[in-house]
Motif scaffolding. Structure first.
Motif, short mmCIF file in Angstrom:
data_model
loop_
_atom_site.label_atom_id
_atom_site.label_comp_id
_atom_site.label_asym_id
_atom_site.label_seq_id
_atom_site.Cartn_x
_atom_site.Cartn_y
_atom_site.Cartn_z
N LEU A 185 -4.14 -0.94 6.60
CA LEU A 185 -3.74 -1.04 5.20
C LEU A 185 -3.74 -2.47 4.70
CD1 LEU A 185 -0.71 1.43 5.10
CD2 LEU A 185 -3.07 1.88 4.40
N TRP A 186 -3.52 -3.42 5.63
CA TRP A 186 -3.37 -4.81 5.23
C TRP A 186 -4.69 -5.51 5.00
CZ3 TRP A 186 -0.08 -5.41 10.25
CH2 TRP A 186 1.08 -4.62 10.13
N SER A 187 -5.80 -4.87 5.36
CA SER A 187 -7.12 -5.50 5.25
C SER A 187 -7.86 -4.98 4.03
CB SER A 187 -7.94 -5.21 6.50
OG SER A 187 -9.29 -5.63 6.31
N SER A 188 -8.39 -5.90 3.24
CA SER A 188 -9.15 -5.50 2.06
C SER A 188 -10.41 -4.73 2.45
CB SER A 188 -9.51 -6.73 1.23
OG SER A 188 -10.31 -7.63 1.97
N ALA A 245 0.84 -1.19 0.00
CA ALA A 245 0.00 0.00 0.00
C ALA A 245 0.87 1.24 0.00
CB ALA A 245 -0.94 0.02 1.20
N ILE A 246 0.42 2.26 -0.70
CA ILE A 246 1.11 3.53 -0.73
C ILE A 246 0.13 4.60 -0.27
CG2 ILE A 246 0.59 3.86 -3.20
CD1 ILE A 246 3.38 5.31 -3.35
N ARG A 247 0.58 5.38 0.67
CA ARG A 247 -0.32 6.32 1.34
C ARG A 247 -0.61 7.54 0.47
NH1 ARG A 247 -1.14 5.16 6.48
NH2 ARG A 247 0.29 3.79 7.60
N ALA A 248 -1.71 8.20 0.82
CA ALA A 248 -2.02 9.50 0.25
C ALA A 248 -0.96 10.51 0.69
CB ALA A 248 -3.38 9.96 0.74
N ARG A 249 -0.53 11.35 -0.21
CA ARG A 249 0.36 12.47 0.10
C ARG A 249 1.65 12.04 0.80
NH1 ARG A 249 -4.86 14.45 1.33
NH2 ARG A 249 -5.59 15.88 -0.27
N GLY A 250 2.23 10.93 0.37
CA GLY A 250 3.55 10.56 0.86
C GLY A 250 3.51 9.59 2.03
N PRO A 257 5.72 3.37 2.04
CA PRO A 257 4.80 2.30 1.67
C PRO A 257 4.89 1.15 2.67
CG PRO A 257 6.12 2.98 -0.21
CD PRO A 257 6.73 3.59 1.00
N SER A 258 3.86 0.34 2.68
CA SER A 258 3.84 -0.85 3.53
C SER A 258 3.81 -2.06 2.62
CB SER A 258 2.61 -0.82 4.44
OG SER A 258 2.53 -1.97 5.24
N TYR A 259 4.78 -2.97 2.79
CA TYR A 259 4.90 -4.15 1.94
C TYR A 259 4.62 -5.42 2.73
CZ TYR A 259 7.37 -1.24 -1.50
OH TYR A 259 7.71 -0.27 -2.41
N PHE A 274 9.42 -6.14 -4.85
CA PHE A 274 8.39 -5.27 -5.41
C PHE A 274 8.60 -3.84 -4.93
CE2 PHE A 274 4.71 -8.56 -6.03
CZ PHE A 274 5.59 -9.40 -6.70
N SER A 275 8.21 -2.90 -5.76
CA SER A 275 8.33 -1.50 -5.41
C SER A 275 7.10 -0.75 -5.92
CB SER A 275 9.59 -0.91 -6.03
OG SER A 275 9.69 0.48 -5.74
N VAL A 276 6.50 0.06 -5.05
CA VAL A 276 5.31 0.81 -5.43
C VAL A 276 5.65 2.29 -5.51
CG1 VAL A 276 4.50 1.17 -3.05
CG2 VAL A 276 2.85 1.11 -4.93
N SER A 277 5.03 2.97 -6.45
CA SER A 277 5.21 4.41 -6.60
C SER A 277 3.92 5.00 -7.15
CB SER A 277 6.39 4.71 -7.53
OG SER A 277 6.14 4.18 -8.82
N ARG A 278 3.84 6.31 -7.07
CA ARG A 278 2.64 6.96 -7.62
C ARG A 278 3.02 8.23 -8.34
NH1 ARG A 278 -1.27 7.64 -2.80
NH2 ARG A 278 -2.60 8.55 -4.40
N ASP A 279 2.26 8.54 -9.36
CA ASP A 279 2.40 9.79 -10.11
C ASP A 279 1.04 10.47 -10.04
OD1 ASP A 279 2.59 11.83 -11.97
OD2 ASP A 279 3.79 10.66 -13.37
N ASN A 280 0.90 11.37 -9.11
CA ASN A 280 -0.41 12.00 -8.90
C ASN A 280 -0.83 12.86 -10.09
OD1 ASN A 280 -0.88 10.85 -6.36
ND2 ASN A 280 0.30 12.46 -5.34
N ALA A 281 0.15 13.38 -10.82
CA ALA A 281 -0.19 14.18 -12.01
C ALA A 281 -0.87 13.32 -13.06
CB ALA A 281 1.07 14.81 -12.58
N LYS A 282 -0.53 12.03 -13.07
CA LYS A 282 -1.14 11.10 -14.03
C LYS A 282 -2.22 10.25 -13.39
CE LYS A 282 2.94 10.73 -17.00
NZ LYS A 282 3.93 9.80 -17.62
N ASN A 283 -2.51 10.51 -12.10
CA ASN A 283 -3.52 9.72 -11.39
C ASN A 283 -3.24 8.22 -11.51
OD1 ASN A 283 -4.84 12.01 -10.62
ND2 ASN A 283 -6.74 11.59 -11.71
#
Length: 126
Positions: free
Chosen positions: A107-110, A49-54, A57-59, A67-76
């Protein structure tokens, strides 16, 4: 928010894939996004999971270091880079979102997430 996951496919063990989760409809930067996976005959499993506004992440332990997660908020869009794939990573991968930034254990729960995209199949051959 509406979510669309893509990028799955067939890859050999040791290979890599990058999944994308594209969002529309709301201010995406304010949403925490999680990835879950479900293999045939198994329960849905938290991946990352990757949090809102920075924030860090929790793996899940099973994917840490691979694995690595990232976000591009400009591209949603949220990306899940999957390296050193193993046959046991084979599953349908779903992305999900929830407004704000829940505490780590949530974060770990659906059940925490209220928006889900359709899954994308990842198959890792041995």
């Amino acid at each position: 928010v509406q979510l669309q996951a893509s990028g799955g496919g067939l890859v050999q063990a040791g290979g890599s894939l990058r999944l994308s989760c594209a969002a529309s409809g709301r201010t995406f930067s304010g949403y925490t996004v999680g990835w879950f996976r479900q293999a045939p005959g198994k329960e849905r499993e938290f991946v990352v999971a990757i949090r809102a506004r920075g924030g860090s992440p929790s793996y899940a332990n099973s994917v840490k270091g691979r694995f690595s997660v990232s976000r591009d908020n400009a591209k949603n869009t949220v990306y899940l880079q999957m390296n050193s794939l193993k046959p046991e990573d084979t599953a349908v991968y779903h992305c999900a979102a929830v407004p704000g930034s829940p505490i780590t254990s949530m974060l770990w729960s659906s059940e925490t997430y209220d928006s889900w995209g359709q899954g994308t199949q990842v198959t890792v051959s041995s």
